[in-house]
Motif scaffolding. Sequence first.
Motif, PDB file in Angstrom:
ATOM      1  N   ASP A  49      43.502 -35.553   8.326  1.00  0.00           N
ATOM      2  CA  ASP A  49      43.398 -35.050   6.950  1.00  0.00           C
ATOM      3  C   ASP A  49      44.761 -34.859   6.295  1.00  0.00           C
ATOM      4  OD1 ASP A  49      40.651 -35.079   6.761  1.00  0.00           O
ATOM      5  OD2 ASP A  49      40.397 -32.936   7.153  1.00  0.00           O
ATOM      6  N   GLU A  50      45.746 -34.436   7.063  1.00  0.00           N
ATOM      7  CA  GLU A  50      47.080 -34.225   6.493  1.00  0.00           C
ATOM      8  C   GLU A  50      47.663 -35.538   5.975  1.00  0.00           C
ATOM      9  OE1 GLU A  50      51.421 -33.061   8.222  1.00  0.00           O
ATOM     10  OE2 GLU A  50      49.766 -31.759   8.843  1.00  0.00           O
ATOM     11  N   GLN A  51      47.526 -36.598   6.755  1.00  0.00           N
ATOM     12  CA  GLN A  51      48.075 -37.898   6.335  1.00  0.00           C
ATOM     13  C   GLN A  51      47.357 -38.439   5.102  1.00  0.00           C
ATOM     14  OE1 GLN A  51      47.520 -39.273  10.464  1.00  0.00           O
ATOM     15  NE2 GLN A  51      49.412 -40.409  10.163  1.00  0.00           N
ATOM     16  N   THR A  66      40.817 -36.807   1.338  1.00  0.00           N
ATOM     17  CA  THR A  66      39.620 -37.552   0.983  1.00  0.00           C
ATOM     18  C   THR A  66      39.128 -38.258   2.243  1.00  0.00           C
ATOM     19  OG1 THR A  66      38.651 -39.081  -0.626  1.00  0.00           O
ATOM     20  CG2 THR A  66      40.838 -39.647   0.229  1.00  0.00           C
ATOM     21  N   ASP A  67      38.015 -38.950   2.167  1.00  0.00           N
ATOM     22  CA  ASP A  67      37.481 -39.598   3.362  1.00  0.00           C
ATOM     23  C   ASP A  67      38.053 -40.991   3.599  1.00  0.00           C
ATOM     24  OD1 ASP A  67      36.109 -40.684   1.178  1.00  0.00           O
ATOM     25  OD2 ASP A  67      34.125 -40.085   1.898  1.00  0.00           O
ATOM     26  N   VAL A  68      38.210 -41.772   2.536  1.00  0.00           N
ATOM     27  CA  VAL A  68      38.696 -43.146   2.684  1.00  0.00           C
ATOM     28  C   VAL A  68      39.529 -43.528   1.465  1.00  0.00           C
ATOM     29  CG1 VAL A  68      36.584 -44.147   1.675  1.00  0.00           C
ATOM     30  CG2 VAL A  68      37.994 -45.545   3.208  1.00  0.00           C
ATOM     31  N   LEU A  69      40.566 -44.293   1.713  1.00  0.00           N
ATOM     32  CA  LEU A  69      41.387 -44.868   0.658  1.00  0.00           C
ATOM     33  C   LEU A  69      41.463 -46.374   0.891  1.00  0.00           C
ATOM     34  CD1 LEU A  69      44.391 -42.368   0.515  1.00  0.00           C
ATOM     35  CD2 LEU A  69      42.597 -42.643  -1.209  1.00  0.00           C
ATOM     36  N   SER A  70      41.493 -47.111  -0.191  1.00  0.00           N
ATOM     37  CA  SER A  70      41.634 -48.570  -0.114  1.00  0.00           C
ATOM     38  C   SER A  70      42.785 -48.993  -1.004  1.00  0.00           C
ATOM     39  CB  SER A  70      40.360 -49.257  -0.607  1.00  0.00           C
ATOM     40  OG  SER A  70      39.265 -48.919   0.181  1.00  0.00           O
ATOM     41  N   PRO A 108      38.900 -36.752  10.810  1.00  0.00           N
ATOM     42  CA  PRO A 108      38.320 -35.407  10.724  1.00  0.00           C
ATOM     43  C   PRO A 108      37.310 -35.270   9.571  1.00  0.00           C
ATOM     44  CG  PRO A 108      40.682 -35.250  11.060  1.00  0.00           C
ATOM     45  CD  PRO A 108      40.372 -36.697  10.797  1.00  0.00           C
ATOM     46  N   THR A 109      37.597 -35.875   8.442  1.00  0.00           N
ATOM     47  CA  THR A 109      36.658 -35.822   7.319  1.00  0.00           C
ATOM     48  C   THR A 109      35.397 -36.609   7.646  1.00  0.00           C
ATOM     49  OG1 THR A 109      38.410 -35.461   5.696  1.00  0.00           O
ATOM     50  CG2 THR A 109      36.339 -36.344   4.864  1.00  0.00           C
ATOM     51  N   ALA A 110      35.550 -37.756   8.289  1.00  0.00           N
ATOM     52  CA  ALA A 110      34.381 -38.553   8.694  1.00  0.00           C
ATOM     53  C   ALA A 110      33.503 -37.770   9.670  1.00  0.00           C
ATOM     54  CB  ALA A 110      34.832 -39.873   9.310  1.00  0.00           C
ATOM     55  N   ILE A 111      34.122 -37.047  10.592  1.00  0.00           N
ATOM     56  CA  ILE A 111      33.355 -36.229  11.545  1.00  0.00           C
ATOM     57  C   ILE A 111      32.576 -35.152  10.798  1.00  0.00           C
ATOM     58  CG2 ILE A 111      33.564 -34.516  13.400  1.00  0.00           C
ATOM     59  CD1 ILE A 111      35.955 -36.244  14.450  1.00  0.00           C
ATOM     60  N   ALA A 112      33.246 -34.446   9.886  1.00  0.00           N
ATOM     61  CA  ALA A 112      32.583 -33.377   9.119  1.00  0.00           C
ATOM     62  C   ALA A 112      31.434 -33.935   8.284  1.00  0.00           C
ATOM     63  CB  ALA A 112      33.605 -32.671   8.226  1.00  0.00           C
ATOM     64  N   GLN A 113      31.641 -35.083   7.652  1.00  0.00           N
ATOM     65  CA  GLN A 113      30.593 -35.681   6.832  1.00  0.00           C
ATOM     66  C   GLN A 113      29.424 -36.160   7.682  1.00  0.00           C
ATOM     67  OE1 GLN A 113      33.371 -37.053   3.073  1.00  0.00           O
ATOM     68  NE2 GLN A 113      32.582 -38.654   4.385  1.00  0.00           N
ATOM     69  N   SER A 114      29.693 -36.692   8.869  1.00  0.00           N
ATOM     70  CA  SER A 114      28.598 -37.145   9.733  1.00  0.00           C
ATOM     71  C   SER A 114      27.728 -35.951  10.135  1.00  0.00           C
ATOM     72  CB  SER A 114      29.126 -37.885  10.965  1.00  0.00           C
ATOM     73  OG  SER A 114      29.734 -37.000  11.882  1.00  0.00           O
ATOM     74  N   GLN A 115      28.360 -34.833  10.385  1.00  0.00           N
ATOM     75  CA  GLN A 115      27.603 -33.621  10.724  1.00  0.00           C
ATOM     76  C   GLN A 115      26.813 -33.118   9.519  1.00  0.00           C
ATOM     77  OE1 GLN A 115      30.836 -31.227  12.220  1.00  0.00           O
ATOM     78  NE2 GLN A 115      30.759 -32.177  14.242  1.00  0.00           N
ATOM     79  N   GLU A 116      27.441 -33.137   8.357  1.00  0.00           N
ATOM     80  CA  GLU A 116      26.782 -32.686   7.127  1.00  0.00           C
ATOM     81  C   GLU A 116      25.560 -33.552   6.796  1.00  0.00           C
ATOM     82  OE1 GLU A 116      27.813 -32.603   2.358  1.00  0.00           O
ATOM     83  OE2 GLU A 116      29.464 -32.397   3.786  1.00  0.00           O
ATOM     84  N   TYR A 117      25.690 -34.875   6.984  1.00  0.00           N
ATOM     85  CA  TYR A 117      24.599 -35.802   6.647  1.00  0.00           C
ATOM     86  C   TYR A 117      23.620 -36.009   7.798  1.00  0.00           C
ATOM     87  CZ  TYR A 117      27.596 -36.900   2.650  1.00  0.00           C
ATOM     88  OH  TYR A 117      28.366 -36.812   1.522  1.00  0.00           O
ATOM     89  N   SER A 120      25.402 -40.212  13.003  1.00  0.00           N
ATOM     90  CA  SER A 120      26.493 -40.381  13.970  1.00  0.00           C
ATOM     91  C   SER A 120      27.838 -40.594  13.276  1.00  0.00           C
ATOM     92  CB  SER A 120      26.210 -41.565  14.888  1.00  0.00           C
ATOM     93  OG  SER A 120      26.325 -42.786  14.177  1.00  0.00           O
ATOM     94  N   ILE A 121      28.893 -40.282  13.994  1.00  0.00           N
ATOM     95  CA  ILE A 121      30.245 -40.543  13.497  1.00  0.00           C
ATOM     96  C   ILE A 121      30.452 -42.051  13.330  1.00  0.00           C
ATOM     97  CG2 ILE A 121      31.210 -40.383  15.847  1.00  0.00           C
ATOM     98  CD1 ILE A 121      33.118 -39.539  12.634  1.00  0.00           C
ATOM     99  N   GLU A 122      29.846 -42.832  14.215  1.00  0.00           N
ATOM    100  CA  GLU A 122      29.967 -44.294  14.109  1.00  0.00           C
ATOM    101  C   GLU A 122      29.367 -44.790  12.791  1.00  0.00           C
ATOM    102  OE1 GLU A 122      30.245 -43.160  18.356  1.00  0.00           O
ATOM    103  OE2 GLU A 122      28.781 -42.684  16.800  1.00  0.00           O
ATOM    104  N   ARG A 123      28.223 -44.205  12.406  1.00  0.00           N
ATOM    105  CA  ARG A 123      27.582 -44.591  11.150  1.00  0.00           C
ATOM    106  C   ARG A 123      28.460 -44.191   9.975  1.00  0.00           C
ATOM    107  NH1 ARG A 123      25.669 -44.328   5.929  1.00  0.00           N
ATOM    108  NH2 ARG A 123      23.603 -45.159   5.741  1.00  0.00           N
ATOM    109  N   GLU A 124      29.038 -43.012  10.034  1.00  0.00           N
ATOM    110  CA  GLU A 124      29.880 -42.547   8.927  1.00  0.00           C
ATOM    111  C   GLU A 124      31.137 -43.401   8.805  1.00  0.00           C
ATOM    112  OE1 GLU A 124      30.817 -40.288   5.571  1.00  0.00           O
ATOM    113  OE2 GLU A 124      28.933 -40.485   6.674  1.00  0.00           O
TER     114      GLU A 124
END
Length: 165
Positions: A49-51, A66-70, A108-117, A120-124
Amino acid sequence: MSLQLAWTNEQQEWEIKEALISQLEKLLQKAAASEGITDGEVALTFVDDEQIHELNREYRGIDRPTDVLSFAMNESLDEELDIVYELEEGEELADVPDVLGDIIISVPTAIAQSQEYGHSIEREIGFLFVHGFLHLLGYDHQDDASEAEMMGKQEAVLAEVGLTR
């Protein structure tokens, strides 16, 4: 030439296993095929998350993680590719992989979102990767219609590899 995934891991939160990378490579192939893309390279970096907060602040002026940047490369940057890639004797710029761009995912954000939704973390991570890839191709979600189009494309690709909710 073919479509290639180059990845790096710069976080310690979660172990990136070969099975995940294999799944992401399948997602890349499916998403690219659905868009008529056959060649190129996508660079994927897993960060904390820091990076991603720092990148989000620096490049988007948004002072939070944020969760993803492109970051899409565009064809008008050919002269800059000369700087990035040192051409070997006899090699031409046409021989250099067509870099579609960079995707950065905060684990870390992907892990939190997978739990929220509740999936699996793989799906997120798969969802975020396809989302980022579509951004590289110019898709966006600034209004309801473009968001619906992008979401439909993402879900169709994820379903092809069995990553449903």
